[in-house]
Scaffold this active site. Structure first.
Site, short mmCIF file in Angstrom:
data_model
loop_
_atom_site.label_atom_id
_atom_site.label_comp_id
_atom_site.label_asym_id
_atom_site.label_seq_id
_atom_site.Cartn_x
_atom_site.Cartn_y
_atom_site.Cartn_z
N TYR A 94 0.79 -1.24 0.00
CA TYR A 94 0.00 0.00 0.00
C TYR A 94 0.81 1.28 0.00
O TYR A 94 0.50 2.22 -0.72
CB TYR A 94 -0.92 0.04 1.22
CG TYR A 94 -1.99 -1.02 1.23
CD1 TYR A 94 -3.28 -0.73 0.81
CD2 TYR A 94 -1.72 -2.31 1.64
CE1 TYR A 94 -4.28 -1.69 0.82
CE2 TYR A 94 -2.70 -3.28 1.65
CZ TYR A 94 -3.98 -2.97 1.24
OH TYR A 94 -4.95 -3.93 1.24
N GLU A 165 -10.16 3.28 -2.33
CA GLU A 165 -11.28 3.68 -1.49
C GLU A 165 -11.48 5.19 -1.41
O GLU A 165 -11.82 5.72 -0.35
CB GLU A 165 -11.12 3.08 -0.08
CG GLU A 165 -11.01 1.57 -0.10
CD GLU A 165 -11.26 0.90 1.25
OE1 GLU A 165 -11.27 1.61 2.27
OE2 GLU A 165 -11.49 -0.32 1.26
N ASP A 207 -16.24 -1.68 -0.51
CA ASP A 207 -17.48 -2.36 -0.87
C ASP A 207 -18.70 -1.53 -0.41
O ASP A 207 -19.32 -1.83 0.60
CB ASP A 207 -17.51 -3.76 -0.24
CG ASP A 207 -18.59 -4.63 -0.86
OD1 ASP A 207 -19.43 -4.10 -1.63
OD2 ASP A 207 -18.59 -5.84 -0.59
N GLU A 270 -8.90 -6.83 -1.58
CA GLU A 270 -8.83 -7.26 -0.18
C GLU A 270 -10.00 -8.22 0.02
O GLU A 270 -11.09 -7.96 -0.47
CB GLU A 270 -9.03 -6.09 0.80
CG GLU A 270 -7.96 -5.04 0.76
CD GLU A 270 -8.27 -3.83 1.67
OE1 GLU A 270 -9.31 -3.82 2.37
OE2 GLU A 270 -7.46 -2.89 1.66
#
Ligand SMILES: *[C@@H]1O[C@H](CO)[C@@H](O)[C@H](O)[C@H]1NC(C)=O
Ligand SMILES: *[C@@H]1O[C@H](CO)[C@@H](O)[C@H](O)[C@H]1NC(C)=O
Ligand SMILES: *[C@@H]1O[C@H](CO)[C@@H](O)[C@H](O)[C@H]1NC(C)=O
Ligand SMILES: *[C@@H]1O[C@H](CO)[C@@H](O)[C@H](O)[C@H]1NC(C)=O
Ligand SMILES: *[C@@H]1O[C@H](CO)[C@@H](O)[C@H](O)[C@H]1NC(C)=O
Length: 479
Positions: A94, A165, A207, A270
């Site tokens: 990341y 995200e 999500d 993920e």
């Protein structure tokens, strides 16, 4: 591209060893073809069998001292050996420092047959989701381009995430989507001008079911005049399968149905819900089954146990202790036969992206303008000429393969012995099907295999180290 050059010392040790050390071991770069990641040489589809790798979480990123998860070769050797035996072919990292040297770690993972999916952002340098416009600057994009310079030469750089995200609820789906496409465009243009090969660029989504379809459509659609801004792939951070769920109860059936018309690869960037502990990872069998070949696999969150308790291993100082989750995941991986799902699907590859249009978007909160912000002033020149004076990575010889740091099995007491990185044959990718790494069970046996594919069996112990492990296991039993 040979990456191991025989050293004089090794050459002088005689024929067999010299031959071994001269073996080049670069994985083949991966390209995107329609819905699939494809090995550019073998033409086999790459199903991502991956783990997210960031020891220390965000605080593992220390730009003040040029440290990040891929800067310590000794740590990478240990973890690559562990991940190789677990059976993964990909890690995601990341937070990386483009001013740091990653040659040792990238070369070690490459030698292990493990690809890297890399986020170009950091906790301090990314688009600000609550107010994106002021954060989209030349200075920010220079950081992003420096990441390309740093990682563009490693054959195992699988892909870059332009964002992670940015949309994390319905409200943030208003202003951010055009910026996701803007950074994707800038990265793709920089790579096209300044990298030796095309490296896929995509987005990793939280999500948020209300805007999942909209986001996927927004990033993949074909936008006239801004064709570079579409994502090459789509990652979904998905935690919907908890404990002993099922294809239906987890909603995997809905996802599969949604993505079957995807014109770009989709995978879990993920996964691994931890509401039920220890995790049993029964989703692995579903994800790599014929039902879900529309997806390109996924990455388990995450290697190390951090405060949020998603780890496969505990890290204390330099000591690793495997967790039960690790054993459970490995047992699931060991049951896979990826060769059954590695064929590419020509009709899925032929699907064409829809034209960007309001009709693709269903949520009233989601941005429908399809106006991509213009590049900040000066950025076009950087793209044209390349960023000067950067740390540009290159593969180096992997000299050490024996892991010296302590690694304990999941009983917490048994030290693993003979843990060694296996340098895979040229062009090979690591595959699941490795040995049970929990030593002290007396099962270390050079003739024991667990049904992995033989083509790239780097995850197995060599006969010599396995025999050594057996000796140690017996010695331990006697103590
Ligand atoms: C769409 O995004 C742009 C760029 O952030 C912003 O200016 C515009 O207000 C957004 N539109 C909506 C409806 O949120
Ligand atoms: C490893 O072996 C031990 C002992 O045989 C067993 O209890 C454990 O379930 C195995 N783990 C895996 C992942 O196969
Ligand atoms: C191939 O892809 C097409 C289009 O997505 C799909 O309809 C078909 O079921 C796929 N075939 C296989 C064998 O997965
Ligand atoms: C590796 O791939 C290259 C490119 O296709 C090929 O020329 C070479 O023979 C391969 N090496 C091995 C050992 O398979
Ligand atoms: C190793 O496995 C082989 C084949 O299963 C068996 O014959 C042998 O006794 C085993 N050795 C040890 C030390 O367990």
């Amino acid at each position: 591209m040979p990456s191991v050059t025989p050293t004089p010392t090794l050459l002088s040790l005689g024929g067999a060893l010299a031959l071994f050390s001269a073996v080049a071991h670069a994985v083949h770069p991966v390209v995107v073809e329609g819905q699939d990641f494809v090995n550019s040489v073998t033409k086999q589809r790459l199903m991502i069998v991956g783990v997210d790798y960031q020891i220390g979480g965000e605080s593992g990123y220390k730009p003040a001292t040029k440290q990040d998860p891929l800067t310590n070769g000794e740590v990478c050797l240990r973890d690559a050996a562990i991940l190789q035996r677990l059976g993964v072919n990909t890690i995601r990292v990341y937070n990386l420092d483009p001013a740091a040297n990653h040659d040792d770690c990238a070369s070690i993972f490459n030698a292990a047959g493990i690809y890297m999916v890399l986020d170009v952002n950091s906790p301090f340098e990314s688009i600000h989701r609550l107010n994106p416009a002021p954060s989209y600057t030349k200075a920010y994009l220079s950081r992003v381009f420096a990441m390309v310079e740093n990682f563009k030469n490693y054959p195992n750089t699988l892909a870059f995430f332009s964002g992670n995200e940015l949309i994390n609820d319905v409200a943030t789906a208003g202003a951010n989507p055009p910026y996701i496409r803007a950074v994707t465009r800038d990265l793709k243009q920089y790579i096209a001008k300044n990298a030796p090969r095309s490296i896929p660029v995509g987005y990793s989504m939280a999500d948020v079911r209300d805007v999942l379809k909209d986001t996927w459509n927004f990033v993949q659609c074909d936008l006239a005049g801004e064709t570079d801004s579409s994502s090459d792939f789509f990652g979904l951070n998905s935690y919907s399968w908890c404990g002993d769920a099922s294809y239906k109860s987890s909603g995997y059936d809905v996802l599969t149905d949604l993505f079957k018309t995807s014109t770009i690869p989709v995978f879990f960037s993920e996964y691994g819900c931890n509401e039920v502990k220890p995790r049993i990872f029964t989703e692995v069998a579903a994800l790599y089954s014929k039902d879900m070949t529309t997806m390109s696999g996924g990455l388990v969150y995450e290697y190390s146990q951090e405060a949020n308790e998603f780890g496969l291993v505990d890290v204390a100082d330099d000591k690793i202790t495997l967790r039960t989750d690790f054993d459970n995941l490995q047992a699931q991986y060991n049951k896979l036969d990826l060769s059954l799902i590695q064929a590419t699907n020509s009709s899925a590859i032929a699907l064409k992206a829809p034209k960007c249009d309001k009709s693709l978007i269903s949520s009233s909160s989601f941005n429908t303008t399809f106006k991509i912000p213009a590049q900040p002033s000066g950025v076009a020149d950087i793209i044209k000429n390349g960023l000067p004076n950067q740390v540009v990575g290159k593969l180096v010889t992997v000299k050490e393969t024996a892991v010296s740091m302590a690694v304990y099995s999941s009983d917490g007491k048994t030290k693993l012995t003979g843990l060694t990185l296996t340098i895979l044959a040229d062009n090979a990718t690591n595959t699941p099907g490795g040995k049970n790494t929990s030593a002290g069970t007396g099962t270390s046996n050079s003739t024991t295999t667990t049904g992995g594919q033989s083509k790239s069996d780097g995850n197995r112990l060599t006969a010599a180290t396995a025999a050594l492990a057996t000796v140690f296991a017996i010695a331990l039993a006697l103590l």
